[in-house]
Design a protein around this motif. Structure first.
Motif, PDB file in Angstrom:
ATOM      1  N   UNK A  45       0.832  -1.212   0.000  1.00 55.57           N
ATOM      2  CA  UNK A  45       0.000   0.000   0.000  1.00 55.57           C
ATOM      3  C   UNK A  45       0.863   1.256   0.000  1.00 55.57           C
ATOM      4  N   UNK A  46       1.949   1.213   0.740  1.00 58.94           N
ATOM      5  CA  UNK A  46       2.859   2.362   0.768  1.00 58.94           C
ATOM      6  C   UNK A  46       3.416   2.629  -0.630  1.00 58.94           C
ATOM      7  N   UNK A  47       3.894   1.587  -1.284  1.00 66.23           N
ATOM      8  CA  UNK A  47       4.478   1.754  -2.618  1.00 66.23           C
ATOM      9  C   UNK A  47       3.454   2.213  -3.642  1.00 66.23           C
ATOM     10  N   UNK A  78       5.019   7.207   8.210  1.00 66.88           N
ATOM     11  CA  UNK A  78       5.077   7.801   6.875  1.00 66.88           C
ATOM     12  C   UNK A  78       3.697   7.997   6.284  1.00 66.88           C
ATOM     13  N   UNK A  79       2.823   7.023   6.502  1.00 64.82           N
ATOM     14  CA  UNK A  79       1.448   7.140   6.000  1.00 64.82           C
ATOM     15  C   UNK A  79       0.724   8.277   6.707  1.00 64.82           C
ATOM     16  N   UNK A  80       0.912   8.362   8.013  1.00 65.55           N
ATOM     17  CA  UNK A  80       0.273   9.442   8.778  1.00 65.55           C
ATOM     18  C   UNK A  80       0.768  10.801   8.293  1.00 65.55           C
ATOM     19  N   UNK A  81       2.059  10.904   8.035  1.00 65.95           N
ATOM     20  CA  UNK A  81       2.617  12.160   7.518  1.00 65.95           C
ATOM     21  C   UNK A  81       1.972  12.522   6.188  1.00 65.95           C
ATOM     22  N   UNK A  82       1.876  11.545   5.287  1.00 58.59           N
ATOM     23  CA  UNK A  82       1.314  11.795   3.962  1.00 58.59           C
ATOM     24  C   UNK A  82      -0.167  12.169   4.026  1.00 58.59           C
ATOM     25  N   UNK A  88      -0.978  11.440  14.811  1.00 61.89           N
ATOM     26  CA  UNK A  88      -0.751   9.998  14.741  1.00 61.89           C
ATOM     27  C   UNK A  88       0.732   9.714  14.559  1.00 61.89           C
ATOM     28  N   UNK A  89       1.378  10.490  13.720  1.00 63.93           N
ATOM     29  CA  UNK A  89       2.810  10.308  13.478  1.00 63.93           C
ATOM     30  C   UNK A  89       3.595  10.453  14.782  1.00 63.93           C
ATOM     31  N   UNK A  90       3.319  11.515  15.520  1.00 66.09           N
ATOM     32  CA  UNK A  90       4.046  11.737  16.774  1.00 66.09           C
ATOM     33  C   UNK A  90       3.675  10.726  17.849  1.00 66.09           C
TER      34      UNK A  90
END
Length: 119
Positions: A45-47, A78-82, A88-90
């Motif tokens: 999913x990331x890719x 990375x997904x949360x950042x995007x 969520x990222x933190x």
């Protein structure tokens, strides 16, 4: 195991549709995926840039009471950042520390841009 190996192949190829369909098949067959199965599906999913699906898989992993490792956490960060979900990222970065896992350079290089204000 064969489905897990296929999901790993889907992850390497970035074929999110294949990985998500196979994850659905595991659920249908009442087979509990292992963490590496989730990681492979998350990588697919990331890719493919399917950030929301990465987060959904991560939430499912947590509901299965599996413990996310550093790689899993970095992927979801990375997904949360995007997705613009800096909280969520933190929280994932803090979760690493809470579990006694040392964040790595990827963890920090993912978290820092997540905190930037949009221009």
């Amino acid at each position: 195991r064969a489905l897990t190996a296929t999901i790993v192949s889907c992850g390497r190829l970035g074929n999110a549709t294949c990985a998500l369909n196979l994850m659905s098949d595991l659920r249908y067959l009442n087979i509990k995926p292992r963490e590496e199965t989730y990681v492979a599906a998350m990588m697919a999913c990331k890719r493919a840039g399917k950030w929301a699906q990465v987060i959904e898989l991560y939430e499912e992993l947590r509901k299965q009471q599996l413990k996310p490792n550093l790689i899993t956490t970095n992927i979801v960060m990375g997904a949360a950042r995007e997705c613009g979900r800096w909280e969520l990222c933190l929280s994932q970065l803090q979760g690493l520390r809470d579990r006694g896992v040392a964040p790595d350079a990827i963890s920090y290089s993912t978290a820092i841009p997540a905190c930037r204000r949009p221009t």
